[in-house]
Design a protein around this motif. Structure first.
Motif, PDB file in Angstrom:
ATOM      1  N   THR A 187     -18.683 -11.325 -17.980  1.00 33.62           N
ATOM      2  CA  THR A 187     -17.881 -11.264 -16.756  1.00 33.62           C
ATOM      3  C   THR A 187     -18.636 -10.544 -15.644  1.00 33.62           C
ATOM      4  N   ARG A 188     -19.253  -9.414 -15.986  1.00 33.30           N
ATOM      5  CA  ARG A 188     -20.034  -8.677 -14.985  1.00 33.30           C
ATOM      6  C   ARG A 188     -21.232  -9.491 -14.504  1.00 33.30           C
ATOM      7  N   LEU A 189     -21.855 -10.212 -15.414  1.00 30.92           N
ATOM      8  CA  LEU A 189     -23.007 -11.039 -15.047  1.00 30.92           C
ATOM      9  C   LEU A 189     -22.604 -12.121 -14.056  1.00 30.92           C
ATOM     10  N   LEU A 190     -21.495 -12.804 -14.303  1.00 29.62           N
ATOM     11  CA  LEU A 190     -21.031 -13.848 -13.393  1.00 29.62           C
ATOM     12  C   LEU A 190     -20.638 -13.258 -12.034  1.00 29.62           C
ATOM     13  N   ALA A 191     -19.947 -12.128 -12.060  1.00 30.70           N
ATOM     14  CA  ALA A 191     -19.515 -11.514 -10.800  1.00 30.70           C
ATOM     15  C   ALA A 191     -20.710 -11.094  -9.954  1.00 30.70           C
ATOM     16  N   VAL A 220     -21.692 -16.261 -28.057  1.00 26.19           N
ATOM     17  CA  VAL A 220     -21.249 -16.563 -26.695  1.00 26.19           C
ATOM     18  C   VAL A 220     -22.046 -17.762 -26.199  1.00 26.19           C
ATOM     19  N   ARG A 221     -21.339 -18.811 -25.796  1.00 26.42           N
ATOM     20  CA  ARG A 221     -21.976 -20.008 -25.248  1.00 26.42           C
ATOM     21  C   ARG A 221     -21.588 -20.136 -23.774  1.00 26.42           C
ATOM     22  N   ILE A 222     -22.568 -20.449 -22.939  1.00 29.51           N
ATOM     23  CA  ILE A 222     -22.315 -20.581 -21.501  1.00 29.51           C
ATOM     24  C   ILE A 222     -22.620 -22.023 -21.084  1.00 29.51           C
ATOM     25  N   PHE A 223     -21.617 -22.682 -20.522  1.00 35.02           N
ATOM     26  CA  PHE A 223     -21.748 -24.076 -20.073  1.00 35.02           C
ATOM     27  C   PHE A 223     -21.755 -24.131 -18.549  1.00 35.02           C
ATOM     28  N   ARG A 224     -22.686 -24.875 -18.008  1.00 34.76           N
ATOM     29  CA  ARG A 224     -22.700 -25.147 -16.570  1.00 34.76           C
ATOM     30  C   ARG A 224     -22.073 -26.523 -16.357  1.00 34.76           C
ATOM     31  N   MET A 225     -20.983 -26.566 -15.588  1.00 34.81           N
ATOM     32  CA  MET A 225     -20.246 -27.802 -15.333  1.00 34.81           C
ATOM     33  C   MET A 225     -20.565 -28.280 -13.916  1.00 34.81           C
ATOM     34  N   LYS A 226     -20.862 -29.539 -13.797  1.00 36.52           N
ATOM     35  CA  LYS A 226     -21.288 -30.083 -12.506  1.00 36.52           C
ATOM     36  C   LYS A 226     -20.549 -31.381 -12.232  1.00 36.52           C
ATOM     37  N   ARG A 227     -20.177 -31.588 -10.979  1.00 44.17           N
ATOM     38  CA  ARG A 227     -19.571 -32.852 -10.572  1.00 44.17           C
ATOM     39  C   ARG A 227     -19.958 -33.111  -9.120  1.00 44.17           C
ATOM     40  N   VAL A 228     -19.940 -34.364  -8.747  1.00 42.87           N
ATOM     41  CA  VAL A 228     -20.271 -34.776  -7.380  1.00 42.87           C
ATOM     42  C   VAL A 228     -18.980 -35.116  -6.665  1.00 42.87           C
ATOM     43  N   SER A 229     -18.797 -34.562  -5.484  1.00 47.19           N
ATOM     44  CA  SER A 229     -17.585 -34.823  -4.700  1.00 47.19           C
ATOM     45  C   SER A 229     -17.871 -35.848  -3.618  1.00 47.19           C
ATOM     46  N   PHE A 230     -16.821 -36.533  -3.206  1.00 45.33           N
ATOM     47  CA  PHE A 230     -16.935 -37.542  -2.159  1.00 45.33           C
ATOM     48  C   PHE A 230     -15.872 -37.261  -1.099  1.00 45.33           C
ATOM     49  N   THR A 273     -20.314 -26.883  -8.693  1.00 47.19           N
ATOM     50  CA  THR A 273     -20.646 -26.295  -9.986  1.00 47.19           C
ATOM     51  C   THR A 273     -19.645 -25.211 -10.337  1.00 47.19           C
ATOM     52  N   ARG A 274     -19.350 -25.092 -11.623  1.00 48.24           N
ATOM     53  CA  ARG A 274     -18.579 -23.981 -12.138  1.00 48.24           C
ATOM     54  C   ARG A 274     -19.098 -23.644 -13.529  1.00 48.24           C
ATOM     55  N   TYR A 275     -18.724 -22.477 -14.048  1.00 52.73           N
ATOM     56  CA  TYR A 275     -19.181 -22.047 -15.366  1.00 52.73           C
ATOM     57  C   TYR A 275     -18.004 -21.851 -16.311  1.00 52.73           C
ATOM     58  N   LEU A 276     -18.223 -22.264 -17.554  1.00 56.15           N
ATOM     59  CA  LEU A 276     -17.293 -22.017 -18.646  1.00 56.15           C
ATOM     60  C   LEU A 276     -18.028 -21.194 -19.695  1.00 56.15           C
ATOM     61  N   VAL A 277     -17.472 -20.053 -20.062  1.00 59.46           N
ATOM     62  CA  VAL A 277     -18.049 -19.186 -21.093  1.00 59.46           C
ATOM     63  C   VAL A 277     -17.100 -19.181 -22.279  1.00 59.46           C
ATOM     64  N   ALA A 278     -17.609 -19.540 -23.449  1.00 58.81           N
ATOM     65  CA  ALA A 278     -16.791 -19.608 -24.655  1.00 58.81           C
ATOM     66  C   ALA A 278     -17.286 -18.582 -25.659  1.00 58.81           C
ATOM     67  N   GLY A 279     -16.421 -17.658 -26.044  1.00 54.85           N
ATOM     68  CA  GLY A 279     -16.759 -16.654 -27.047  1.00 54.85           C
ATOM     69  C   GLY A 279     -16.181 -17.032 -28.391  1.00 54.85           C
ATOM     70  N   GLU A 280     -16.953 -16.808 -29.439  1.00 56.24           N
ATOM     71  CA  GLU A 280     -16.494 -17.131 -30.801  1.00 56.24           C
ATOM     72  C   GLU A 280     -16.625 -15.886 -31.665  1.00 56.24           C
ATOM     73  N   TYR A 307     -12.178 -17.132 -23.430  1.00 62.15           N
ATOM     74  CA  TYR A 307     -12.839 -18.051 -22.504  1.00 62.15           C
ATOM     75  C   TYR A 307     -12.863 -17.457 -21.103  1.00 62.15           C
ATOM     76  N   LEU A 308     -13.927 -17.763 -20.380  1.00 61.75           N
ATOM     77  CA  LEU A 308     -14.053 -17.416 -18.971  1.00 61.75           C
ATOM     78  C   LEU A 308     -14.323 -18.694 -18.197  1.00 61.75           C
ATOM     79  N   LEU A 309     -13.672 -18.862 -17.040  1.00 63.94           N
ATOM     80  CA  LEU A 309     -13.852 -20.054 -16.222  1.00 63.94           C
ATOM     81  C   LEU A 309     -13.932 -19.628 -14.763  1.00 63.94           C
ATOM     82  N   THR A 310     -14.962 -20.100 -14.065  1.00 61.81           N
ATOM     83  CA  THR A 310     -15.129 -19.728 -12.663  1.00 61.81           C
ATOM     84  C   THR A 310     -14.522 -20.793 -11.751  1.00 61.81           C
ATOM     85  N   GLU A 311     -14.380 -20.426 -10.489  1.00 59.40           N
ATOM     86  CA  GLU A 311     -13.999 -21.387  -9.464  1.00 59.40           C
ATOM     87  C   GLU A 311     -15.149 -22.377  -9.253  1.00 59.40           C
TER      88      GLU A 311
END
Length: 528
Positions: free
Chosen positions: A61-65, A119-129, A103-110, A79-83
């Motif tokens: 959380t501190r790293l993302l902030a 801890v797995r960190i996913f970078r989520m990406k989408r293209v807007s129109f 882009t946004r980030y999803l962090v999943a802790g197990e 789970y952590l999810l960013t805007e």
């Protein structure tokens, strides 16, 4: 429902990648910038953090902030999810971000166990129109232009009054931008590496017995299997292993400070090899350790003893070895190093062991006290090869970045002995015994992961060796004492009830790995 489908799409489309192999350190030094590090390689196993999952996620959380990401509230704490945040590659209208990459980030802790987590960190990406029909309506004064003009001015005033830390949040995206559609999700190895460095390069915490409550009763406990048997051998210390690179430094009066990571087998063993080599070459040796000076009488008595079990018990009866918070300085490896010095004396060599520390003072007063003790013993044996082993906060000649007034032990000694050498331990990723402060504020002492910074990293199979640098490193050391892959050295003795549970006693790298697989289906059933 839409959010649940989004979560599923990310997890199912993610690669089964993982945190990088050993690369970064566990020292008080700062990590290098991400730009200066090599591209992480895809590892074969997940990295298991030796800490509760909530502690690892708190650091994530501190790293993302600190990287400017704003978290969305989620019900599941694992789970952590960013805007969404817009990359500055699309068009802009009236200060709004239009089409482009978001882009946004999803962090999943197990949680694997009470003190094991992934801890797995996913970078989520989408293209807007963007839909420019509304822009034309506003500009051309048709199709509800009055209401759109009012909305535009309202949004402008809101944006001017918004705090800077809310920049590039969702509301900065133009209202006509569509954010629906397919999402591409991948493991972000670089960000996972940053998290790894934060969690496994912390300075070793040292607990002083003067500030602790001690128990003086019959709870003295010792693992029956841990009794050194060197005293039984005909040649108690054969000094089989040579340390490449040490011979050119050997001379009367040599002073070497070695900065270590507490609670490992390898660092004390390598220092013992240096002492052996110096003694075999005909030098007297003064071995200085970070033990409280009130233990000196027990040390002296043990060095003159045969080293039998009763002698070992007598050495370990002091408060330093019996305290609850075992920080790694009272490890089995340290006990073995002292016993090697005893064996060298029994073979006719001259080896003194000095307890330089104090269990009362802290900060710069503590280091000043240690320096006085070292100088006193150095004056008594000026021609000895002096080997000092301590946490690297005390041995480096660089300035402390956490306290401008702190003067480490090394600087006090450098004033008297400008030719002294400071070595930093080089190592490969492994485990150690140490103390840390958890999110609750409580100190915990247990098995911990340790990962080297790039300048300290060596291959796991590298032999024990000494490497000198052409000039003093910026952090304040002259070279490296390479020791290999670090492994845990448990406390030599502890109060009953503080011993590690049985499975932990045998924990090493072999059982601290797990296959690098995507999150389990059970995780997918709990969308953010």
């Amino acid at each position: 429902m839409q959010r649940a489908m989004l979560f599923l799409a990310v997890l199912m489309g993610a690669c089964a990648k993982n945190v990088p192999p050993p690369e970064p350190a566990a020292t008080a030094s700062s990590a290098p910038s991400p730009e200066s590090r090599p591209e992480p390689e895809t590892p074969k196993f997940e990295h298991i953090y030796m800490m509760p999952v909530e502690q690892a996620l708190a650091e994530a959380t501190r790293l993302l902030a600190q990287n400017g990401w704003v978290l969305k509230p989620l019900e599941d704490p694992k789970y952590l999810l960013t805007e969404w945040r817009a990359a500055q590659i699309g068009t802009q209208s009236w200060g709004w971000q239009s089409d482009g990459d978001f882009t946004r980030y999803l962090v999943a802790g197990e949680l694997l166990a009470a003190r094991k987590s992934i801890v797995r960190i996913f970078r989520m990406k989408r293209v807007s129109f963007s839909n420019d029909a509304e822009i034309k309506a506003l500009a051309g004064g048709v199709l509800g232009s009055d209401s759109m003009r009012m909305e535009f001015f309202e949004q402008s005033f809101r944006r001017m009054g918004a705090p800077t830390d809310l920049a590039q949040r969702e509301r900065d995206t133009a209202p006509w931008v569509e954010l629906d559609g397919a999402i591409q999700g991948t493991r972000d190895l670089k960000l996972e590496q940053d998290l790894l460095l934060r969690l496994e390069t912390r300075p070793s915490l040292e607990a002083l017995t003067g500030t602790l409550r001690l128990t003086r009763d019959d709870t003295f406990a010792r693992d029956p299997s841990f009794y050194l048997k060197r005293w039984r051998q005909e040649v108690q210390e054969p000094c089989d292993r040579k340390v490449a690179g040490f011979q050119p430094l050997l001379q009367p009066g040599l002073t070497v400070l070695i900065g270590e990571q507490l609670g490992t087998r390898e660092s004390p063993a390598a220092v013992g090899d240096l002492a052996c080599e110096a003694a075999k070459a005909g030098h007297g040796v003064t071995l200085v350790l970070s033990l409280p000076d009130k233990e000196q009488k027990r040390l002296d008595a043990y060095l003159k003893s045969p080293g039998r079990p009763g002698d070992q018990d007598a050495l370990l009866h002091g408060d330093f070895w019996r305290k609850l918070q075992q920080d790694g300085r009272g490890s089995r490896a340290m006990m073995d190093l002292i016993d090697r010095a005893r064996a060298l004396n029994a073979a006719g060599h001259s080896v003194a062991v000095v307890a330089m520390d104090t269990d009362m003072s802290g900060g710069k007063a503590r280091d000043a006290h240690m320096a006085q003790v070292v100088l006193k013993h150095r004056a008594a044996r000026p021609q000895d090869v002096l080997l000092l082993l301590a946490g690297n906060v005390h041995t480096r000649l660089g300035d402390a970045d956490w306290d401008d007034d702190f003067v480490p032990l090394s600087k006090h000694l450098h004033e008297r002995f400008p030719n002294l050498k400071v070595l930093e331990v080089g190592y490969a990723q492994g485990r150690r015994w140490g103390c840390d402060v958890e999110t609750s504020g409580d100190m915990i002492c247990d098995l911990m992961g340790i990962t080297p910074l790039p300048e300290l990293a060596i291959p796991p199979e590298a032999p024990v060796a000494l490497r000198m640098l052409p000039k003093l490193h910026d952090e304040g050391f002259h070279g490296f004492l390479d020791v290999g892959t670090l492994s845990v050295s448990l406390p030599a003795i502890a109060l009953r009830g503080h011993e590690p549970p049985a499975p932990s006693l045998m924990s090493d790298a072999a059982d601290e790995t797990a296959p690098a697989t995507p999150p389990a289906p059970a995780m997918r059933s709990s969308p953010p």
